[in-house]
Design a protein around this motif. Structure first.
Motif, PDB file in Angstrom:
ATOM      1  N   VAL A  36       0.853  -1.191   0.000  1.00  0.00           N
ATOM      2  CA  VAL A  36       0.000   0.000   0.000  1.00  0.00           C
ATOM      3  C   VAL A  36       0.886   1.237   0.000  1.00  0.00           C
ATOM      4  O   VAL A  36       1.762   1.373   0.853  1.00  0.00           O
ATOM      5  N   ALA A  37       0.680   2.114  -0.967  1.00  0.00           N
ATOM      6  CA  ALA A  37       1.362   3.409  -1.073  1.00  0.00           C
ATOM      7  C   ALA A  37       2.787   3.250  -1.610  1.00  0.00           C
ATOM      8  O   ALA A  37       3.747   3.112  -0.843  1.00  0.00           O
ATOM      9  N   PRO A  38       2.948   3.268  -2.934  1.00  0.00           N
ATOM     10  CA  PRO A  38       4.257   3.026  -3.563  1.00  0.00           C
ATOM     11  C   PRO A  38       5.139   4.273  -3.600  1.00  0.00           C
ATOM     12  O   PRO A  38       5.384   4.856  -4.642  1.00  0.00           O
ATOM     13  N   GLY A  39       5.652   4.645  -2.424  1.00  0.00           N
ATOM     14  CA  GLY A  39       6.565   5.778  -2.316  1.00  0.00           C
ATOM     15  C   GLY A  39       7.986   5.322  -2.088  1.00  0.00           C
ATOM     16  O   GLY A  39       8.365   4.197  -2.428  1.00  0.00           O
ATOM     17  N   SER A  40       8.785   6.183  -1.454  1.00  0.00           N
ATOM     18  CA  SER A  40      10.217   5.910  -1.299  1.00  0.00           C
ATOM     19  C   SER A  40      10.490   4.735  -0.367  1.00  0.00           C
ATOM     20  O   SER A  40      11.349   3.900  -0.651  1.00  0.00           O
ATOM     21  N   ILE A  41       9.765   4.655   0.756  1.00  0.00           N
ATOM     22  CA  ILE A  41      10.043   3.555   1.679  1.00  0.00           C
ATOM     23  C   ILE A  41       9.551   2.232   1.091  1.00  0.00           C
ATOM     24  O   ILE A  41      10.185   1.185   1.279  1.00  0.00           O
ATOM     25  N   ALA A  42       8.452   2.267   0.347  1.00  0.00           N
ATOM     26  CA  ALA A  42       7.983   1.052  -0.328  1.00  0.00           C
ATOM     27  C   ALA A  42       8.993   0.597  -1.367  1.00  0.00           C
ATOM     28  O   ALA A  42       9.212  -0.605  -1.559  1.00  0.00           O
ATOM     29  N   THR A  43       9.628   1.557  -2.035  1.00  0.00           N
ATOM     30  CA  THR A  43      10.669   1.223  -3.012  1.00  0.00           C
ATOM     31  C   THR A  43      11.818   0.485  -2.347  1.00  0.00           C
ATOM     32  O   THR A  43      12.274  -0.565  -2.829  1.00  0.00           O
ATOM     33  N   GLN A  44      12.286   1.007  -1.214  1.00  0.00           N
ATOM     34  CA  GLN A  44      13.384   0.350  -0.496  1.00  0.00           C
ATOM     35  C   GLN A  44      12.974  -1.036  -0.002  1.00  0.00           C
ATOM     36  O   GLN A  44      13.774  -1.986  -0.021  1.00  0.00           O
ATOM     37  N   PHE A  45      11.736  -1.154   0.440  1.00  0.00           N
ATOM     38  CA  PHE A  45      11.234  -2.425   0.962  1.00  0.00           C
ATOM     39  C   PHE A  45      11.205  -3.493  -0.129  1.00  0.00           C
ATOM     40  O   PHE A  45      11.718  -4.609   0.052  1.00  0.00           O
ATOM     41  N   VAL A  46      10.623  -3.155  -1.274  1.00  0.00           N
ATOM     42  CA  VAL A  46      10.518  -4.136  -2.356  1.00  0.00           C
ATOM     43  C   VAL A  46      11.899  -4.481  -2.917  1.00  0.00           C
ATOM     44  O   VAL A  46      12.179  -5.648  -3.230  1.00  0.00           O
ATOM     45  N   GLU A  47      12.772  -3.496  -3.026  1.00  0.00           N
ATOM     46  CA  GLU A  47      14.141  -3.783  -3.460  1.00  0.00           C
ATOM     47  C   GLU A  47      14.806  -4.791  -2.534  1.00  0.00           C
ATOM     48  O   GLU A  47      15.476  -5.732  -2.992  1.00  0.00           O
ATOM     49  N   ALA A  59       1.045  -7.618  -5.630  1.00  0.00           N
ATOM     50  CA  ALA A  59       0.130  -6.515  -5.937  1.00  0.00           C
ATOM     51  C   ALA A  59       0.596  -5.243  -5.260  1.00  0.00           C
ATOM     52  O   ALA A  59       1.223  -5.283  -4.195  1.00  0.00           O
ATOM     53  N   VAL A  60       0.284  -4.120  -5.878  1.00  0.00           N
ATOM     54  CA  VAL A  60       0.564  -2.805  -5.311  1.00  0.00           C
ATOM     55  C   VAL A  60      -0.684  -1.964  -5.487  1.00  0.00           C
ATOM     56  O   VAL A  60      -1.384  -2.068  -6.503  1.00  0.00           O
ATOM     57  N   GLY A  61      -0.986  -1.130  -4.484  1.00  0.00           N
ATOM     58  CA  GLY A  61      -2.158  -0.285  -4.549  1.00  0.00           C
ATOM     59  C   GLY A  61      -1.836   1.164  -4.267  1.00  0.00           C
ATOM     60  O   GLY A  61      -1.026   1.477  -3.388  1.00  0.00           O
ATOM     61  N   SER A  62      -2.465   2.059  -5.022  1.00  0.00           N
ATOM     62  CA  SER A  62      -2.308   3.496  -4.827  1.00  0.00           C
ATOM     63  C   SER A  62      -3.615   4.167  -5.206  1.00  0.00           C
ATOM     64  O   SER A  62      -4.399   3.634  -5.998  1.00  0.00           O
ATOM     65  N   ARG A  63      -3.839   5.348  -4.657  1.00  0.00           N
ATOM     66  CA  ARG A  63      -5.011   6.123  -5.084  1.00  0.00           C
ATOM     67  C   ARG A  63      -4.833   6.631  -6.516  1.00  0.00           C
ATOM     68  O   ARG A  63      -5.795   7.016  -7.170  1.00  0.00           O
ATOM     69  N   ALA A  70       3.210   2.273 -12.642  1.00  0.00           N
ATOM     70  CA  ALA A  70       4.633   2.557 -12.826  1.00  0.00           C
ATOM     71  C   ALA A  70       5.471   1.759 -11.821  1.00  0.00           C
ATOM     72  O   ALA A  70       6.527   1.214 -12.163  1.00  0.00           O
ATOM     73  N   PHE A  71       4.997   1.673 -10.574  1.00  0.00           N
ATOM     74  CA  PHE A  71       5.698   0.910  -9.535  1.00  0.00           C
ATOM     75  C   PHE A  71       5.692  -0.576  -9.894  1.00  0.00           C
ATOM     76  O   PHE A  71       6.721  -1.260  -9.765  1.00  0.00           O
ATOM     77  N   ALA A  72       4.545  -1.070 -10.322  1.00  0.00           N
ATOM     78  CA  ALA A  72       4.439  -2.479 -10.696  1.00  0.00           C
ATOM     79  C   ALA A  72       5.360  -2.815 -11.862  1.00  0.00           C
ATOM     80  O   ALA A  72       6.033  -3.862 -11.861  1.00  0.00           O
ATOM     81  N   ASP A  73       5.418  -1.941 -12.850  1.00  0.00           N
ATOM     82  CA  ASP A  73       6.298  -2.175 -13.990  1.00  0.00           C
ATOM     83  C   ASP A  73       7.761  -2.180 -13.574  1.00  0.00           C
ATOM     84  O   ASP A  73       8.556  -3.006 -14.055  1.00  0.00           O
ATOM     85  N   ARG A  74       8.118  -1.259 -12.670  1.00  0.00           N
ATOM     86  CA  ARG A  74       9.518  -1.163 -12.235  1.00  0.00           C
ATOM     87  C   ARG A  74       9.982  -2.438 -11.562  1.00  0.00           C
ATOM     88  O   ARG A  74      11.122  -2.880 -11.756  1.00  0.00           O
ATOM     89  N   PHE A  75       9.098  -3.063 -10.762  1.00  0.00           N
ATOM     90  CA  PHE A  75       9.499  -4.224  -9.969  1.00  0.00           C
ATOM     91  C   PHE A  75       8.875  -5.538 -10.461  1.00  0.00           C
ATOM     92  O   PHE A  75       8.940  -6.549  -9.762  1.00  0.00           O
ATOM     93  N   THR A  76       8.310  -5.518 -11.646  1.00  0.00           N
ATOM     94  CA  THR A  76       7.690  -6.707 -12.243  1.00  0.00           C
ATOM     95  C   THR A  76       6.673  -7.314 -11.284  1.00  0.00           C
ATOM     96  O   THR A  76       6.693  -8.521 -10.988  1.00  0.00           O
ATOM     97  N   ILE A  77       5.792  -6.476 -10.768  1.00  0.00           N
ATOM     98  CA  ILE A  77       4.711  -6.910  -9.888  1.00  0.00           C
ATOM     99  C   ILE A  77       3.488  -7.195 -10.759  1.00  0.00           C
ATOM    100  O   ILE A  77       3.105  -6.358 -11.582  1.00  0.00           O
TER     101      ILE A  77
END
Length: 354
Positions: A36-47, A59-63, A70-77
């Motif tokens: 939930v909420a694909p920001g900077s900390i989510a980026t570090q977490f998924v990496e 799965a990733v969710g955002s409003r 874009a987040f899903a494409d970056r991390f092949t989600i």
């Protein structure tokens, strides 16, 4: 890894730091994660998950649907949702990671809990203790796992610290010191300066020294704080003195106005531990004797991807049928939230809607 400089008194065995007992994150059972909420900390977490664990982000969710995609494409989600509701209702998701600003934690975590999902909530857990109590009650009623993502608690060097304390290598502990300050440019639009997002130094940065002192000292007998507000009315700096039931003191500081050393130390009658650099991330630990001479040091093998350890702990607990972690118990998360409430009262800081 431990690099030893053992101190040996006459007729005594060397005093050395124990190695960490932390299991490899890669060996933790695999869960399907929703973010939930694909920001900077989510980026570090998924990496960290993708590099160091067998966990799967499904799965990733955002409003904002475009941001989620874009987040899903970056991390092949596989799946991107344009709402949090869709994500928590996805039956493939075992556990939801809440990576939003503090103001969103309660509502989003509660939604995931009510959908029957296990939940890992970024620190600080909620805006206040009242919200924390409600989340804990809801999770226990629903029978799902819930944990604060205080990643420091799960790192190898902190296990070294725990063992030193358990073995009494420092003698009687009298003083804990810790700080976390970052030099932030004044910006009313930044989440740390935004009251409506529960901004300020305390919940984002100060929670680290407070949590560290709580781990070392146990429940606090008293909490006293002074501080300075930022230009938007959130807490910009806080200096906190806590006392333990043993009489030991914790001296803690947090600020948005300057970059501080971000170190921590524990001092006792037989010696002290110094945690160098950013104490809340993978860090060196030094054992210093009463004569102020170095005895031993621990150097972490892994300096990046530290967020993987909390995910691995959650996966182990869930796979074992446990609803909380002994390393970050819900009762302690709640105590810490009460401390943060006390500090904000002392500083005269309240968030909209509280």
């Amino acid at each position: 890894m431990t690099q030893s400089r053992p101190f040996v008194a006459a007729g005594a065995a060397p005093i050395v730091l124990p190695p960490p007992r932390t299991p490899s994150p890669r060996e933790a059972p695999t869960l399907n994660w929703g973010v939930v909420a694909p920001g900077s900390i989510a980026t570090q977490f998924v990496e960290a998950l993708q590099k160091y664990t067998a966990q799967k982000v499904v799965a990733v969710g955002s409003r904002d649907p475009e941001r989620a995609r874009a987040f899903a494409d970056r991390f092949t989600i596989p799946t991107a949702y344009g709402s949090y509701t869709e994500l928590v209702q996805d039956g493939r998701v075992d556990i939801v990671y809440i990576a939003s600003p503090h103001s969103g934690h309660f509502e989003q975590a509660l939604q995931a809990i009510e959908a029957g999902r296990h939940v890992l909530v970024e620190k600080a857990f909620t805006r206040n203790a009242r919200e924390a109590e409600q989340l804990i009650e809801a999770a226990r009623k629903r029978g799902v796992f819930l944990m604060e993502a205080m990643w420091t608690r799960f790192l190898p060097h902190i296990d070294v610290v725990r063992q030193v304390l358990d073995r009494g290598l420092l003698g009687e502990v009298h003083t804990v010191m810790a700080d976390h300050g970052q030099a932030m440019e004044p910006d009313a639009a930044h989440r740390l300066f935004a009251p409506e997002l529960a901004g300020g130094a305390l919940l984002d940065l100060g929670v680290y020294p407070v949590s560290f002192a709580s781990m070392v000292l146990g429940p606090f007998a008293s909490v006293t704080a002074v501080g300075t507000k930022a230009f938007t009315g959130v807490d910009g700096q806080a200096s906190i003195v806590v006392t333990a039931e043993s009489g030991a003191h914790g001296v803690l500081n947090t600020t948005l106005f300057a970059r501080t050393p971000t170190t921590a130390s524990i001092s006792g009658t037989r010696g002290r531990l110094e945690i160098e650099g950013s104490f809340y991330g993978p860090a060196w630990v030094r054992l210093i004797g009463r004569d102020n001479q170095p005895i031993d040091r621990f150097v972490p093998l892994q300096r990046d991807g530290g967020l993987c350890y909390q995910a691995a702990e959650a996966a182990r607990c869930i796979s074992a049928g446990r609803l909380e972690s002994d390393l970050m118990p819900l009762a302690e998360t709640l105590r810490i939230m009460h401390v943060l409430d006390t500090v904000r009262r002392d500083l005269g800081v309240a968030f909209p809607g509280e």
